[in-house]
Design an enzyme around this catalytic site. Structure first.
Site, mmCIF file in Angstrom:
data_model
loop_
_atom_site.group_PDB
_atom_site.id
_atom_site.type_symbol
_atom_site.label_atom_id
_atom_site.label_comp_id
_atom_site.label_asym_id
_atom_site.label_seq_id
_atom_site.Cartn_x
_atom_site.Cartn_y
_atom_site.Cartn_z
ATOM 1 N N GLY A 126 0.456 -1.184 0.100
ATOM 2 C CA GLY A 126 -0.024 -0.168 0.114
ATOM 3 C C GLY A 126 0.814 0.605 0.260
ATOM 4 O O GLY A 126 0.439 1.850 0.912
ATOM 5 N N ALA A 127 1.965 1.738 -0.346
ATOM 6 C CA ALA A 127 2.409 2.535 -1.262
ATOM 7 C C ALA A 127 2.161 3.575 -2.163
ATOM 8 O O ALA A 127 3.038 4.365 -2.345
ATOM 9 C CB ALA A 127 3.844 1.595 -1.305
ATOM 10 N N VAL B 241 5.293 -2.515 -7.422
ATOM 11 C CA VAL B 241 4.813 -3.261 -8.186
ATOM 12 C C VAL B 241 3.321 -3.564 -7.807
ATOM 13 O O VAL B 241 3.205 -3.308 -6.475
ATOM 14 C CB VAL B 241 5.476 -4.785 -7.415
ATOM 15 C CG1 VAL B 241 6.613 -5.388 -8.274
ATOM 16 C CG2 VAL B 241 6.324 -4.598 -5.473
ATOM 17 N N ASN C 140 1.117 -2.943 5.192
ATOM 18 C CA ASN C 140 0.891 -0.956 5.577
ATOM 19 C C ASN C 140 -0.689 -0.775 4.858
ATOM 20 O O ASN C 140 -1.494 -0.352 5.292
ATOM 21 C CB ASN C 140 1.395 -0.191 5.141
ATOM 22 C CG ASN C 140 0.849 1.184 4.897
ATOM 23 O OD1 ASN C 140 1.275 1.872 6.154
ATOM 24 N ND2 ASN C 140 0.687 1.121 3.291
ATOM 25 N N SER D 201 -3.766 0.923 14.283
ATOM 26 C CA SER D 201 -4.098 1.598 14.667
ATOM 27 C C SER D 201 -4.567 1.904 15.969
ATOM 28 O O SER D 201 -4.653 1.185 16.738
ATOM 29 C CB SER D 201 -5.379 1.913 13.640
ATOM 30 O OG SER D 201 -6.175 3.179 14.151
ATOM 31 N N TYR E 222 -13.519 -2.421 11.118
ATOM 32 C CA TYR E 222 -11.590 -1.670 11.625
ATOM 33 C C TYR E 222 -11.535 -1.816 12.506
ATOM 34 O O TYR E 222 -10.213 -2.200 12.360
ATOM 35 C CB TYR E 222 -12.064 -0.134 10.900
ATOM 36 C CG TYR E 222 -10.860 0.321 10.407
ATOM 37 C CD1 TYR E 222 -10.061 0.364 9.367
ATOM 38 C CD2 TYR E 222 -9.968 1.217 11.899
ATOM 39 C CE1 TYR E 222 -8.807 0.995 9.627
ATOM 40 C CE2 TYR E 222 -8.485 1.910 11.617
ATOM 41 C CZ TYR E 222 -8.299 1.624 10.182
ATOM 42 O OH TYR E 222 -7.014 2.547 9.324
ATOM 43 N N ILE F 131 -3.935 10.673 10.833
ATOM 44 C CA ILE F 131 -2.903 10.867 10.311
ATOM 45 C C ILE F 131 -3.077 11.832 8.604
ATOM 46 O O ILE F 131 -4.704 10.420 8.316
ATOM 47 C CB ILE F 131 -1.641 9.971 9.509
ATOM 48 C CG1 ILE F 131 -1.648 9.408 11.676
ATOM 49 C CG2 ILE F 131 -1.238 10.286 8.854
ATOM 50 C CD1 ILE F 131 -0.583 9.827 12.161
HETATM 51 P P1 NDP Z 1 -4.757 5.395 2.327
HETATM 52 O O1 NDP Z 1 -6.241 5.651 1.848
HETATM 53 O O2 NDP Z 1 -3.851 6.943 1.739
HETATM 54 O O3 NDP Z 1 -3.614 4.483 1.353
HETATM 55 C C1 NDP Z 1 -4.113 3.209 1.475
HETATM 56 C C2 NDP Z 1 -3.178 2.254 1.030
HETATM 57 O O4 NDP Z 1 -3.358 1.067 0.562
HETATM 58 C C3 NDP Z 1 -2.744 2.747 -1.189
HETATM 59 O O5 NDP Z 1 -1.677 2.717 -0.707
HETATM 60 C C4 NDP Z 1 -3.759 1.485 -1.523
HETATM 61 O O6 NDP Z 1 -3.441 1.332 -2.894
HETATM 62 C C5 NDP Z 1 -3.564 0.088 -0.694
HETATM 63 N N1 NDP Z 1 -4.089 -0.460 -0.300
HETATM 64 C C6 NDP Z 1 -5.755 -0.624 -0.259
HETATM 65 N N2 NDP Z 1 -6.337 -1.753 -0.589
HETATM 66 C C7 NDP Z 1 -5.435 -2.599 -1.220
HETATM 67 C C8 NDP Z 1 -5.444 -3.872 -0.951
HETATM 68 N N3 NDP Z 1 -6.921 -4.710 -1.437
HETATM 69 N N4 NDP Z 1 -4.482 -4.028 -1.927
HETATM 70 C C9 NDP Z 1 -3.090 -3.304 -1.945
HETATM 71 N N5 NDP Z 1 -2.901 -2.301 -1.323
HETATM 72 C C10 NDP Z 1 -4.327 -2.077 -1.072
HETATM 73 O O7 NDP Z 1 -4.612 5.414 3.751
HETATM 74 P P2 NDP Z 1 -3.656 5.746 5.131
HETATM 75 O O8 NDP Z 1 -2.086 5.702 4.476
HETATM 76 O O9 NDP Z 1 -3.626 6.455 6.147
HETATM 77 O O10 NDP Z 1 -3.402 4.327 5.603
HETATM 78 C C11 NDP Z 1 -2.303 3.629 5.220
HETATM 79 C C12 NDP Z 1 -2.401 2.275 6.698
HETATM 80 O O11 NDP Z 1 -2.309 2.837 7.918
HETATM 81 C C13 NDP Z 1 -3.661 1.798 6.806
HETATM 82 O O12 NDP Z 1 -3.659 0.510 7.484
HETATM 83 C C14 NDP Z 1 -4.420 2.523 7.460
HETATM 84 O O13 NDP Z 1 -5.544 1.066 8.500
HETATM 85 C C15 NDP Z 1 -3.503 3.045 8.412
HETATM 86 N N6 NDP Z 1 -3.639 4.145 9.494
HETATM 87 C C16 NDP Z 1 -4.328 5.813 8.724
HETATM 88 C C17 NDP Z 1 -4.461 6.390 10.138
HETATM 89 C C18 NDP Z 1 -4.923 7.225 9.627
HETATM 90 O O14 NDP Z 1 -5.662 8.345 9.994
HETATM 91 N N7 NDP Z 1 -4.320 7.971 8.127
HETATM 92 C C19 NDP Z 1 -4.673 6.181 11.729
HETATM 93 C C20 NDP Z 1 -4.315 4.597 12.116
HETATM 94 C C21 NDP Z 1 -4.307 3.712 11.068
HETATM 95 P P3 NDP Z 1 -4.107 1.973 -3.788
HETATM 96 O O15 NDP Z 1 -4.532 3.099 -3.498
HETATM 97 O O16 NDP Z 1 -2.910 1.694 -5.068
HETATM 98 O O17 NDP Z 1 -5.502 0.967 -3.916
#
Ligand code: NDP
Length: 234
Positions: free
Chosen positions: A7-8, A53, A79, A131, A144, A177
């Site tokens: 999820g980068a 990837v 992530n 989280s 969640y 965040i």
């Molecule tokens: P975003 O929504 O900004 O990004 C989510 C990422 O996860 C994207 O890169 C997306 O990829 C990827 N993703 C989602 N579903 C899939 C899947 N089935 N397979 C592969 N990749 C997937 O979220 P955040 O950066 O905010 O969150 C990152 C992590 O941090 C999560 O686990 C979230 O629960 C956790 N978190 C976030 C908080 C916040 O306040 N933001 C607080 C607490 C925890 P793509 O777009 O390419 O589909």
């Protein structure tokens, strides 16, 4: 080091991938739906490198294909995740499965594949992004919160199982965040969340990346869960 960050393509995962690349690591950075962000990150001039990837981390075959493509990694950051704001009565069975498959089963699938090589080499770091809601629970986010609490339990158990093989397993639990995940929140919601955060502000993805790097470097720390939320949820 060879690092896999799931999820980068956006948010926290993007910042984590950048942080590892800046310090010289080779980073396999996964995307699913957002294909247009990582190619430009990969072109930046880092001490290390970013290699985009594809992977759907909720899908076992996709995870297996990912590891066939990239081979062994020294560091895995689980992530990728999704969120959904919904009353329990409105959550369907497929909503529940999608949440648990994306946020929790994904960590099982990726850790299973990554740990094979780590065990052979007697070294590895697995870092799960949970989280604060996995610790204190969030109203209208039962699936969640359950997925994130599950990740903490998974971390504790796997740390015990893999410790004798020289692999540490730790968890980072962000508070609020500033990423797309919170883009649906109104200004008023954000103000309330800020007020509930002792440090009085919303965190940045880079704040979470810093904690991930700590666990990547820490040789004698395992089974820990570090909250990165400015005190939110204490
Ligand atoms: P975003 O929504 O900004 O990004 C989510 C990422 O996860 C994207 O890169 C997306 O990829 C990827 N993703 C989602 N579903 C899939 C899947 N089935 N397979 C592969 N990749 C997937 O979220 P955040 O950066 O905010 O969150 C990152 C992590 O941090 C999560 O686990 C979230 O629960 C956790 N978190 C976030 C908080 C916040 O306040 N933001 C607080 C607490 C925890 P793509 O777009 O390419 O589909």
């Amino acid at each position: 080091m060879r690092v896999l960050v799931t999820g980068a393509s956006r948010g926290i995962g993007y910042a984590v991938a950048r942080a590892f690349a800046e310090r010289g690591d080779t980073v396999f950075a996964t995307y699913k739906s957002t294909a247009d962000t990582l190619p430009s990150l990969a072109k930046e001039n880092f001490a290390g490198e970013v290699i985009p990837v594809y992977c759907d981390v909720s899908d076992e075959e996709s995870v297996k294909a990912l590891f066939s493509e990239i081979g062994n990694v020294d560091i895995l950051v689980n992530n990728a995740g999704i969120a959904q704001f919904s009353l329990l009565s409105d959550i369907s069975g497929s909503d529940w499965d999608r949440m648990l498959d994306t946020n929790l089963k994904s960590a099982f699938l990726c850790s299973k594949e990554a740990s094979k090589g780590m065990i052979r080499r007697g070294f590895g770091r697995i870092i799960n992004i949970s989280s604060v809601w996995g610790i204190v629970g969030a109203s209208c986010e039962t699936h969640y919160s359950a997925s994130k609490a599950g990740l903490i339990g998974f971390t504790l158990a796997l740390a015990k199982e893999l410790g004798p093989s020289g692999i540490t397993v730790n968890c980072v639990s962000p508070g609020v965040i500033d990423t797309d995940m919170n883009a649906h929140l109104s200004d008023e919601d954000m103000r309330v969340l800020c007020d509930e955060t002792p440090l009085g502000k919303i965190g940045k993805a880079e704040n979470v990346a810093q904690a991930v790097l700590f666990f990547a470097d820490a040789a004698f720390v395992t089974g820990e869960n570090l909250s990165v939320g400015g005190g939110f949820g204490m």
